[in-house]
Design an enzyme around this catalytic site. Structure first.
Site, short mmCIF file in Angstrom:
data_model
loop_
_atom_site.label_atom_id
_atom_site.label_comp_id
_atom_site.label_asym_id
_atom_site.label_seq_id
_atom_site.Cartn_x
_atom_site.Cartn_y
_atom_site.Cartn_z
N ASP A 11 -18.28 -11.29 -26.54
CA ASP A 11 -19.20 -11.84 -27.38
C ASP A 11 -18.62 -13.31 -27.81
OD1 ASP A 11 -20.78 -9.18 -29.19
OD2 ASP A 11 -21.14 -9.72 -27.22
N HIS A 52 -24.59 -15.66 -29.97
CA HIS A 52 -23.48 -15.87 -29.14
C HIS A 52 -23.94 -15.69 -27.40
CE1 HIS A 52 -23.24 -11.61 -30.00
NE2 HIS A 52 -22.76 -11.75 -31.04
N GLU A 72 -25.31 -4.29 -25.06
CA GLU A 72 -25.66 -3.79 -26.47
C GLU A 72 -26.72 -4.43 -26.89
OE1 GLU A 72 -22.22 -4.65 -29.00
OE2 GLU A 72 -21.35 -2.57 -28.64
N THR A 102 -22.03 -9.61 -38.75
CA THR A 102 -21.80 -8.79 -37.61
C THR A 102 -22.24 -7.25 -37.86
OG1 THR A 102 -19.95 -7.94 -36.23
CG2 THR A 102 -19.44 -7.61 -38.69
N GLU A 153 -21.44 6.21 -29.46
CA GLU A 153 -20.52 5.31 -29.91
C GLU A 153 -20.28 5.34 -31.33
OE1 GLU A 153 -19.81 1.40 -28.09
OE2 GLU A 153 -18.87 0.65 -29.80
N GLY A 194 -14.35 -3.41 -35.12
CA GLY A 194 -13.31 -3.65 -36.08
C GLY A 194 -12.02 -3.09 -35.54
C1 LIG Z 1 -22.02 -2.91 -32.12
C2 LIG Z 1 -20.94 -3.58 -32.58
O1 LIG Z 1 -20.05 -3.19 -33.56
C3 LIG Z 1 -20.43 -4.87 -32.05
O2 LIG Z 1 -20.32 -4.62 -30.62
C4 LIG Z 1 -21.30 -6.01 -32.10
O3 LIG Z 1 -21.41 -6.72 -30.98
C5 LIG Z 1 -20.97 -6.79 -33.24
O4 LIG Z 1 -21.83 -7.62 -33.21
P1 LIG Z 1 -21.03 -9.15 -33.08
O5 LIG Z 1 -20.46 -9.24 -31.75
O6 LIG Z 1 -22.10 -10.29 -33.38
O7 LIG Z 1 -20.07 -9.26 -34.21
N1 LIG Z 2 -19.13 -1.80 -30.20
C1 LIG Z 2 -18.12 -2.59 -30.70
C2 LIG Z 2 -17.66 -3.51 -29.72
O1 LIG Z 2 -18.14 -3.79 -28.98
C3 LIG Z 2 -16.81 -4.58 -30.25
O2 LIG Z 2 -16.74 -4.56 -31.81
P1 LIG Z 2 -15.65 -5.55 -32.18
O3 LIG Z 2 -14.54 -5.20 -31.81
O4 LIG Z 2 -15.95 -6.96 -32.02
O5 LIG Z 2 -15.58 -5.40 -33.90
#
Ligand SMILES: CC(=O)[C@@H](O)[C@H](O)COP(=O)(O)O
Ligand SMILES: NCC(=O)COP(=O)(O)O
Length: 246
Positions: A11, A52, A72, A102, A153, A194
């Site tokens: 992303d 993004h 996602e 996020t 997940e 995270g």
């Molecule tokens: C669902 C998740 O935790 C992430 O994969 C998600 O993509 C977070 O959103 P951003 O990538 O916009 O931060």
């Molecule tokens: N679903 C979690 C993910 O794809 C990535 O989350 P992050 O590492 O960008 O917080």
């Protein structure tokens, strides 16, 4: 010893591109480098506001990703239609609020079971494996089972955001218990949000967890050391943790 897989979320390569409206950096290229560096899958989050990842990225990566593409998305008719058109290997249904920086929490499967079950059925009929992004909560796990989704997940954001050791250990215990409970129910268990190079080990060591989806931390590291090294370093840490060598 079960294998631990790494899904790299690209992303925030797209975040840098969208910041100036340029055609670079391209998340498609980043995904290819990540796969060559050992990523077992690529995750992209097509948000409703396209902040993004955009529709063009989904269309191209559905053709170019050589491992497994995990899309996602929010639980909306628009997103279900896009997923059924491009048929990624996985869809992970996530909660979404336009004002959020996020993803803030897990999907409320309990409170939206009918709507989520309908989406799971449509996506499954299209040949897509569905995962539900949920908090480490037994009621949400039971509802996920009822929805027909084969994967969950577990949201590791509360663990990642813990402000002290005691809170972090408490969140870790919740995730470990949830992973075990879900696996006993026959669900396949992934985790993410995270995670970074200094907090990933205890999560990667959990035997029930199949795949970690990690994005922000890897992209941030890639800014300094390059995408190839950032992915390799994360995968190495995860495998060492799973083998008890870390
Ligand atoms: C669902 C998740 O935790 C992430 O994969 C998600 O993509 C977070 O959103 P951003 O990538 O916009 O931060
Ligand atoms: N679903 C979690 C993910 O794809 C990535 O989350 P992050 O590492 O960008 O917080």
């Amino acid at each position: 010893m079960s294998e631990i897989l790494l899904g790299v979320n690209v992303d925030h390569i797209a975040t840098l591109r969208q910041a100036r409206g340029t055609t670079y950096p391209d998340p498609v290229l980043a995904a290819g480098i990540a796969e060559m560096a050992g990523a077992d899958g690529i995750t992209i989050h097509l948000r409703e506001d396209r902040r993004h990842i955009v529709d063009r990225d989904v269309a191209i990566m559905s053709q170019t990703v050589q491992t497994r593409l995990n899309l996602e998305m929010a639980v909306t008719d628009e997103m279900v239609a896009i997923a059924c058109e491009h048929k990624p290997h996985f869809v992970c249904l996530v909660p979404e609020k336009r004002e959020e920086l996020t993803t803030e929490g897990g999907l409320d499967v309990v409170g939206n079971l009918e709507k989520i079950t309908e989406a799971v059925t449509k996506l499954t009929d299209a040949g897509i494996l569905v995962s539900l992004f949920i908090d480490a909560d037994d009621e949400q796990i039971d509802a996920s089972t009822a929805s027909g989704a084969p994967f969950i997940e577990l949201h590791t954001g509360h663990y990642a955001d813990a402000e002290d050791e005691a809170e972090q250990q408490a969140e870790l215990k919740k995730i470990a218990a949830a992973a075990s409970y879900a696996a006993d129910k026959g669900l396949k268990v992934n985790a993410g949000h995270g995670l970074h190079y200094h907090n990933v080990l205890p999560i990667a060591a959990m035997p029930e967890i199949i795949e970690l989806n990690i994005g922000h931390a890897i992209i941030a590291r890639a800014v300094m050391v390059g995408m190839d090294a950032a992915v390799r370093e994360m995968k190495t840490l995860m495998v060492q943790a799973r083998q008890g060598e870390a």
